[in-house]
Scaffold this active site. Sequence first.
Site, short mmCIF file in Angstrom:
data_model
loop_
_atom_site.label_atom_id
_atom_site.label_comp_id
_atom_site.label_asym_id
_atom_site.label_seq_id
_atom_site.Cartn_x
_atom_site.Cartn_y
_atom_site.Cartn_z
N ASP A 133 9.80 -47.69 -12.47
CA ASP A 133 10.01 -47.53 -13.91
C ASP A 133 11.16 -48.40 -14.42
O ASP A 133 11.48 -48.35 -15.60
CB ASP A 133 10.33 -46.05 -14.20
CG ASP A 133 10.06 -45.64 -15.62
OD1 ASP A 133 9.08 -46.11 -16.19
OD2 ASP A 133 10.86 -44.85 -16.17
N CYS A 199 -14.16 -42.35 -14.62
CA CYS A 199 -14.12 -41.20 -15.54
C CYS A 199 -15.54 -40.76 -15.88
O CYS A 199 -15.76 -39.63 -16.30
CB CYS A 199 -13.43 -41.57 -16.86
SG CYS A 199 -11.67 -41.88 -16.71
N CYS A 202 -16.76 -38.21 -18.91
CA CYS A 202 -15.69 -37.25 -19.24
C CYS A 202 -14.83 -37.79 -20.39
O CYS A 202 -14.51 -38.97 -20.43
CB CYS A 202 -14.83 -37.00 -18.00
SG CYS A 202 -13.41 -35.94 -18.33
N CYS A 205 -9.39 -35.76 -21.72
CA CYS A 205 -8.03 -36.11 -22.13
C CYS A 205 -7.99 -36.52 -23.61
O CYS A 205 -7.02 -36.21 -24.31
CB CYS A 205 -7.46 -37.21 -21.24
SG CYS A 205 -8.52 -38.64 -21.11
#
Length: 363
Positions: A133, A199, A202, A205
């Site tokens: 990060d 995915c 789907c 999210c």
Amino acid sequence: MSETLKERFREKLHDLGFSEVRFAPVGEATPAAADRFRRWLAEGQHADMHWLAKNPERRLDPREVLATTASLVVVGTHYQESPFAGHQAIPVVGRYARYTDYHETIGKALRQACQWFEEKMSLPPRSLRAYTDTGPILERGWAARAGLGFQGKNGMLISRQHGNWLILGVFLLPYPFSPDPLPDPRVEPGEDPPLAEYCGTCTRCLTACPTGAITEPGLVDARLCLSYQTIENRGSIPLELRRPMGYRLFGCDDCLEVCPWNKFAQKGHSRLLEARPLITSLGLLGFLRLDRQTYVEIFRKSPLKRAKLEGLWRNAAVVAGNFLRNEPHHPDVPGIKKALQELSHSPNEMVAEHAQWALHQER
Ligand code: B12
Ligand code: SF4
Ligand code: SF4
């Protein structure tokens, strides 16, 4: 380059506590991925994170970061466990933030690994680079290319072993180690698994996101994302996002929690992570009444420090406003109102304004 060294390095990384270790050949982002990243920046979806737009070409090829890079190792640290979720529902703190700051714990392990490698190979210090990060590397893209998983519609790197509960890290290595075989035989080393392909149909999210921040599969507009608003934004939280913020104090995991791939995730968390029960046991009143000295003591090496004390007061005020609206008869209401009244006189204008907004939420 020697397979023995590669396997010894892998072993060292597992010994240090990393859950996943995968080697990838160096290269550039594919034109399609590079275009998406440039478009995301051009449309201002990075909000006030101007550092992301600084020299974007560097993020698309690690050799622009360290010219000697000949291969990469991507590591993943798992945190499937959701510590203290049961007794601490309000305010909500993102799962990763319930541990000691991973920049500290994982960062230390990355440095130890670099030192081990440099000593083994008699290389001068800083011959390797490692980031979690912290550097100009598109970590999720590299994790996908290394075969750690794929990027889902929620933008997250999703692994078959750990779902989306993985913190990522990347090493830039001066040797061309052979790439690890990829889990999907249709994808060759050096190629990327297609975005969101696994995915299927789907869309959980997309539906779960309270603000519609996932503007297209795999891309999150930070301006609308509650993770950005509660962690990175240093200013006022836009009025239209305050109610959708609900009880989120720091971070947001909604688009992660609903992902069906998580049912395969290995339980628990890596020993590289240390749970911090004190932080979530503070409760909403504890955050509203937080004083600077307690903040300094309790939040040492906690990810929540990134929001700074003023940011935590601001976020707690929004949570409190939503609480007053939803739970007007709760026994904590008088204490919450008193704490908000105090914050509404804060010399910090932003904090005062959020506290005043919160006091107006009572119906
Ligand atoms: C800026 C940032 C944010 C911003 C913006 C998020 C975003 N969607 O980009 C904010 C503050 C909103 C944020 C939120 C969160 N973040 Co964040 N964040 C980052 C950071 C520093 C940069 C991400 C970035 O450049 N985004 C720009 C977009 C366009 O790029 P991208 O998402 O990586 O996807 C592109 C590339 O991968 C590229 N690509 C595709 N294939 C390939 C192949 C190659 C070889 C290359 C080079 C590129 C490439 O195409 C993709 C689409 O354009 C990374 C660390 C890092 N250095 O990568 C962590 C990181 C992505 N965050 C992380 C986490 C955990 C979170 C949160 C869950 C925290 C929380 N609980 O609140 C949320 C999740 C939100 C979400 N659904 O994405 C983890 C994700 C781990 C994982 N398993 O995916 C990371 C990797 C940090 C880490 N070291 O673990 N984050
Ligand atoms: S982190 Fe929360 S606000 Fe951001 S995209 Fe995911 S669900 Fe939406
Ligand atoms: S929730 Fe569904 S659509 Fe979203 S990332 Fe997971 S599998 Fe993909």
